[in-house]
Design an enzyme around this catalytic site. Structure first.
Site, short mmCIF file in Angstrom:
data_model
loop_
_atom_site.label_atom_id
_atom_site.label_comp_id
_atom_site.label_asym_id
_atom_site.label_seq_id
_atom_site.Cartn_x
_atom_site.Cartn_y
_atom_site.Cartn_z
CE LYS A 14 -22.64 63.47 -64.79
NZ LYS A 14 -21.30 63.09 -64.25
N GLY A 105 -26.69 58.16 -70.37
CA GLY A 105 -27.76 57.21 -70.12
C GLY A 105 -28.74 57.72 -69.08
CG ASP A 139 -25.02 60.86 -62.54
OD1 ASP A 139 -24.74 61.19 -61.37
OD2 ASP A 139 -24.17 60.58 -63.40
#
Length: 288
Positions: A14, A105, A139
């Site tokens: 992203k 990750g 996230d």
């Protein structure tokens, strides 16, 4: 017949189009506003069913990953939350650079949750997966959400946004930036005036809306960020840092010679890629 393996499942990166710090909670977590945008720079993962609850992981990666990386932690969190006694072997092909601010990750963890929810036939809802995901990192819920999003809170309060298709240059200097020192810095601006989703949507140039409050501190910790931004600015592009890492990005106008741009990079060991933004996560339908 139940499936026993999945191969080459994508975990996209992203970009944060902007990142404002609008406050801080008593527990130390920072209150943020951002727009998360999916791009086609991605890792890929294989999953093979194992009996006995064993979780193992192998990887193809430039740098060795910790044994308890987010993939393994996601699998174990899912087992703990459901009481599942099945296991899995995970093979990770790492392409998204670490300490880049691109969510690699977290995206891997989200793909693990979606894949293992199906491999183990757990039938958890998207909301149940997101509740597990937020315990792994702020996230992770975004990648489980599966759409470009306006984000608030610590990044877990999400509303979908529509973004036009575009091309991007993303440059990651060799040096990374750990998140902790940025958010703990006394120089970090923590009182940006809150914006609204309606203001973002109404903006004539949403791809250049706002700013990244983390960037000034990160540039002091990692001077190559300044160098990368200056390089892209010299090409007539409006560059900024994404997230809390050292990757920077800029939108490419139609017809821009991206190959020539990449060849002009000041450092040959930077990771540079031309990317397209995605409207949906490739595994969106796997959430259910």
């Amino acid at each position: 017949m139940a499936e026993t393996a999945f191969h080459k499942l994508p975990a996209p990166a992203k970009l944060n189009l902007f990142l404002h710090v609008v406050g801080r909670q008593d527990n130390g977590y920072h209150l943020l506003q951002s727009v998360f945008m999916l791009i086609d720079w991605q890792d890929s993962l294989d999953f093979t069913l194992q009996a006995g609850g064993t979780i193992t992981r192998t990887e193809e990666s430039e740098l060795p990953l910790p044994a308890e990386d987010l993939c393994v932690r996601a699998a174990r969190k899912l087992q703990q939350a459901t009481g599942c006694t099945l296991g899995a072997h995970i093979h990770l092909r790492k392409q998204i650079p670490a300490e880049a601010g691109m969510g690699g990750g977290s995206s891997d963890a989200a793909t693990c949750l979606m894949a293992l929810n199906r491999l183990w036939n757990l039938q958890l809802s998207p909301e149940q997966l997101a509740a597990i995901g937020v315990e792994l990192g702020a996230d992770v819920p975004f990648f489980l959400f599966g759409r470009n999003a306006w984000a608030e809170g610590i990044g877990e309060k999400l509303q979908p946004v529509e973004l036009p298709a575009s091309r991007w240059i993303v440059a990651k200097p060799d040096q990374g930036v750990p998140t902790g020192p940025i958010f703990s810095s006394p120089d970090l601006k923590r009182d940006t005036k809150p914006a609204t989703l309606s203001a973002f949507v109404a903006d004539a140039d949403p791809f250049h809306y706002g700013h990244n409050d983390l960037q000034p501190v990160a540039e002091r910790l990692c001077p190559p960020i300044t160098q990368a931004i200056a390089w892209l600015d010299q090409q007539g592009l409006q560059a900024r840092m994404t997230g809390s890492g050292s990757a920077v990005f800029a939108q490419l106008p139609a017809g821009f010679d991206a190959d020539k741009l990449q060849q002009s990079a000041p450092e040959k060991n930077w990771k540079i890629r031309v990317c397209s933004n995605l409207s949906l996560h490739p595994l969106l339908q796997w959430r259910a």
